[in-house]
Design a protein around this motif. Structure first.
Motif, PDB file in Angstrom:
ATOM      1  N   ARG A  35       0.846  -1.196   0.000  1.00 40.18           N
ATOM      2  CA  ARG A  35       0.000   0.000   0.000  1.00 40.18           C
ATOM      3  C   ARG A  35       0.881   1.244   0.000  1.00 40.18           C
ATOM      4  O   ARG A  35       1.878   1.310   0.704  1.00 40.18           O
ATOM      5  CB  ARG A  35      -0.901   0.004   1.226  1.00 40.18           C
ATOM      6  N   TYR A  36       0.500   2.193  -0.813  1.00 39.52           N
ATOM      7  CA  TYR A  36       1.198   3.472  -0.968  1.00 39.52           C
ATOM      8  C   TYR A  36       2.635   3.300  -1.459  1.00 39.52           C
ATOM      9  O   TYR A  36       3.471   4.154  -1.244  1.00 39.52           O
ATOM     10  CB  TYR A  36       1.165   4.293   0.333  1.00 39.52           C
ATOM     11  N   ARG A  38       5.542   3.627  -3.756  1.00 43.19           N
ATOM     12  CA  ARG A  38       5.939   4.508  -4.867  1.00 43.19           C
ATOM     13  C   ARG A  38       7.034   3.814  -5.661  1.00 43.19           C
ATOM     14  O   ARG A  38       8.015   3.336  -5.099  1.00 43.19           O
ATOM     15  CB  ARG A  38       6.447   5.852  -4.342  1.00 43.19           C
ATOM     16  N   THR A  50      -1.645   7.099  -6.508  1.00 47.83           N
ATOM     17  CA  THR A  50      -1.701   7.026  -5.048  1.00 47.83           C
ATOM     18  C   THR A  50      -0.848   5.908  -4.495  1.00 47.83           C
ATOM     19  O   THR A  50      -0.571   5.864  -3.304  1.00 47.83           O
ATOM     20  CB  THR A  50      -3.144   6.789  -4.567  1.00 47.83           C
ATOM     21  N   GLY A  51      -0.449   4.955  -5.354  1.00 46.46           N
ATOM     22  CA  GLY A  51       0.303   3.806  -4.874  1.00 46.46           C
ATOM     23  C   GLY A  51      -0.588   2.746  -4.261  1.00 46.46           C
ATOM     24  O   GLY A  51      -0.113   1.873  -3.543  1.00 46.46           O
ATOM     25  N   LEU A  52      -1.882   2.784  -4.548  1.00 45.59           N
ATOM     26  CA  LEU A  52      -2.817   1.809  -3.978  1.00 45.59           C
ATOM     27  C   LEU A  52      -3.267   0.744  -4.969  1.00 45.59           C
ATOM     28  O   LEU A  52      -3.668  -0.342  -4.570  1.00 45.59           O
ATOM     29  CB  LEU A  52      -4.059   2.525  -3.435  1.00 45.59           C
TER      30      LEU A  52
END
Length: 107
Positions: A35-36, A38, A50-52
């Motif tokens: 999650r998140y 980058r 968002t990196g999700l």
């Protein structure tokens, strides 16, 4: 982008998505499904990230009893391979969420 889908005698459907983008580094691969997370590659259309996305995809596929993997190298593009069971895994059939959904559909 190329999309390939196939089924075999293994009881799984396989869907592969390949692109000719900038590819991913080894460092990217360690963060790919977090999650998140980058990554070094940036969206090509200038859209925000968002990196999700990949963490959500991985979570959904695993909840359906499947797997996801990615093969890539810098400058080589990437191939994402999703493997999903053709039948509903017994563990999902017995989950409270599945029973609730089935009951709603039966009404």
């Amino acid at each position: 982008m190329t999309l390939r889908a196939k089924t075999g005698t293994t009881g799984f459907a396989v869907c592969e998505v390949a692109d000719q983008g900038p590819g991913f580094t080894e460092d990217d691969m360690s963060r790919m499904f977090r999650r998140y997370g980058r990554l070094s590659a940036r969206p090509t259309g200038g859209e925000p990230s968002t990196g999700l996305g990949l963490s959500i995809v991985k979570r959904l596929i695993e909840r359906m009893g499947g797997t996801i993997r990615m093969v890539s190298g810098p400058g080589e593009g990437a191939v994402f391979s999703l493997q999903l069971p053709l039948a509903i895994p017994e563990t999902l059939e017995q989950s409270p969420e599945a029973q609730s959904s089935t009951a709603k559909l039966a009404r």
